[in-house]
Design a protein around this motif. Structure first.
Motif, short mmCIF file in Angstrom:
data_model
loop_
_atom_site.label_atom_id
_atom_site.label_comp_id
_atom_site.label_asym_id
_atom_site.label_seq_id
_atom_site.Cartn_x
_atom_site.Cartn_y
_atom_site.Cartn_z
N UNK A 136 -120.68 -50.03 78.55
CA UNK A 136 -121.67 -49.65 79.57
C UNK A 136 -121.93 -48.15 79.58
N UNK A 137 -121.28 -47.42 78.67
CA UNK A 137 -121.56 -46.00 78.51
C UNK A 137 -120.82 -45.09 79.48
N UNK A 138 -119.87 -45.61 80.20
CA UNK A 138 -119.12 -44.80 81.17
C UNK A 138 -117.86 -44.24 80.52
N UNK A 139 -117.21 -43.37 81.23
CA UNK A 139 -115.99 -42.72 80.74
C UNK A 139 -114.78 -43.56 81.13
N UNK A 140 -113.90 -43.76 80.15
CA UNK A 140 -112.63 -44.43 80.40
C UNK A 140 -111.62 -43.38 80.81
N UNK A 141 -110.88 -43.66 81.86
CA UNK A 141 -109.83 -42.76 82.32
C UNK A 141 -108.48 -43.47 82.19
N UNK A 142 -107.73 -43.07 81.18
CA UNK A 142 -106.40 -43.63 80.99
C UNK A 142 -105.44 -42.77 81.81
N UNK A 143 -104.77 -43.40 82.75
CA UNK A 143 -103.88 -42.67 83.64
C UNK A 143 -102.47 -43.24 83.56
N UNK A 144 -101.56 -42.52 84.12
CA UNK A 144 -100.16 -42.98 84.16
C UNK A 144 -100.08 -44.22 85.05
N UNK A 145 -99.13 -45.07 84.73
CA UNK A 145 -98.91 -46.24 85.57
C UNK A 145 -97.56 -46.12 86.25
N UNK A 146 -97.49 -46.74 87.42
CA UNK A 146 -96.25 -46.71 88.18
C UNK A 146 -95.17 -47.51 87.47
N UNK A 147 -93.93 -47.19 87.77
CA UNK A 147 -92.80 -47.98 87.27
C UNK A 147 -92.92 -49.39 87.83
N UNK A 148 -92.38 -50.37 87.12
CA UNK A 148 -92.53 -51.76 87.56
C UNK A 148 -91.84 -52.11 88.87
N UNK A 149 -90.87 -51.36 89.28
CA UNK A 149 -90.15 -51.71 90.50
C UNK A 149 -88.84 -52.40 90.19
N UNK A 150 -88.21 -52.89 91.21
CA UNK A 150 -86.89 -53.50 91.08
C UNK A 150 -86.96 -54.81 90.31
N UNK A 151 -85.89 -55.07 89.57
CA UNK A 151 -85.75 -56.36 88.89
C UNK A 151 -85.66 -57.47 89.91
N UNK A 152 -86.06 -58.68 89.51
CA UNK A 152 -85.82 -59.82 90.38
C UNK A 152 -84.32 -60.01 90.59
N UNK A 153 -83.95 -60.64 91.68
CA UNK A 153 -82.53 -60.91 91.94
C UNK A 153 -82.16 -62.34 91.58
N UNK A 154 -83.18 -63.16 91.29
CA UNK A 154 -82.96 -64.56 90.93
C UNK A 154 -84.22 -65.08 90.25
#
Length: 182
Positions: A68-86
């Motif tokens: 579509x001719x727009x600019x792509x902005x690749x940014x940092x992503x957050x950490x996934x968070x805590x592992x499941x417990x079960x």
């Protein structure tokens, strides 16, 4: 010559969703690593394949923004968070992530409708359909863990569930998945 055919608001929303898809891929990668570490190889393989699928969704957004001719902005992503417990917690988190993603997709649907950007509205309909499938898949996983005993599932039930989930969707190994053939 400016060839951008996306409004600033839609371009920002699509870039934001591209990042959310990357984040979802990271979440599922972390869940897959957790499941593998716990010995749930079937669940791990399912989650590895799902992480690749989310990455492919990210690429779909990236390619559309470029088309579509727009600019792509690749940014940092957050950490996934805590592992499941079960396993139960893993499937509940999986469901929650999919519902949150659906809500974000719907915001883009509304924005494209409000702006009468029919190309983007058409593009995002694929994701609407995909999210119906994703939420159904998540609900089915939660139903299976409930049958197995939920939080109190015994080892033999978890073993059977792990084998069953290995065959959920396309059961091929995560190692053979590609962007073209996830």
């Amino acid at each position: 010559m400016n060839t951008n055919r996306l409004s600033k608001t839609l371009a920002a929303a699509l870039n934001n969703q591209m990042t959310k898809e990357a984040h979802a891929s990271q979440i599922y990668l972390s869940y897959a690593a957790w499941a593998s570490e716990k010995g749930y190889d079937g669940i791990a393989n399912f989650l590895f394949r799902h992480a690749e699928e989310e990455r492919n969704h990210m690429i779909k957004f990236l390619e559309y923004i470029l088309e579509r001719g727009a600019k792509v902005h690749v940014t940092a992503i957050d950490a996934p968070g805590a592992d499941p417990v079960s396993v139960n917690d893993c499937f509940e988190k999986f469901y929650k992530a999919e519902v949150e993603n659906t809500e974000e997709i719907y915001k883009i649907v509304k924005l494209s409708l409000d702006e009468q950007d029919w190309a983007t509205w058409n593009f995002i309909q694929w994701f609407v359909k995909e999210q119906i499938e994703e939420e159904t898949l998540a609900i089915n996983l939660i139903s299976k863990i409930k049958i197995a005993g939920g939080e109190h599932a015994k080892d033999d039930a978890l073993y059977a569930l792990d084998k069953d989930v290995a065959n959920t969707g396309d059961p091929k190994s995560a190692e053979t998945a590609t962007a073209v053939n996830p």
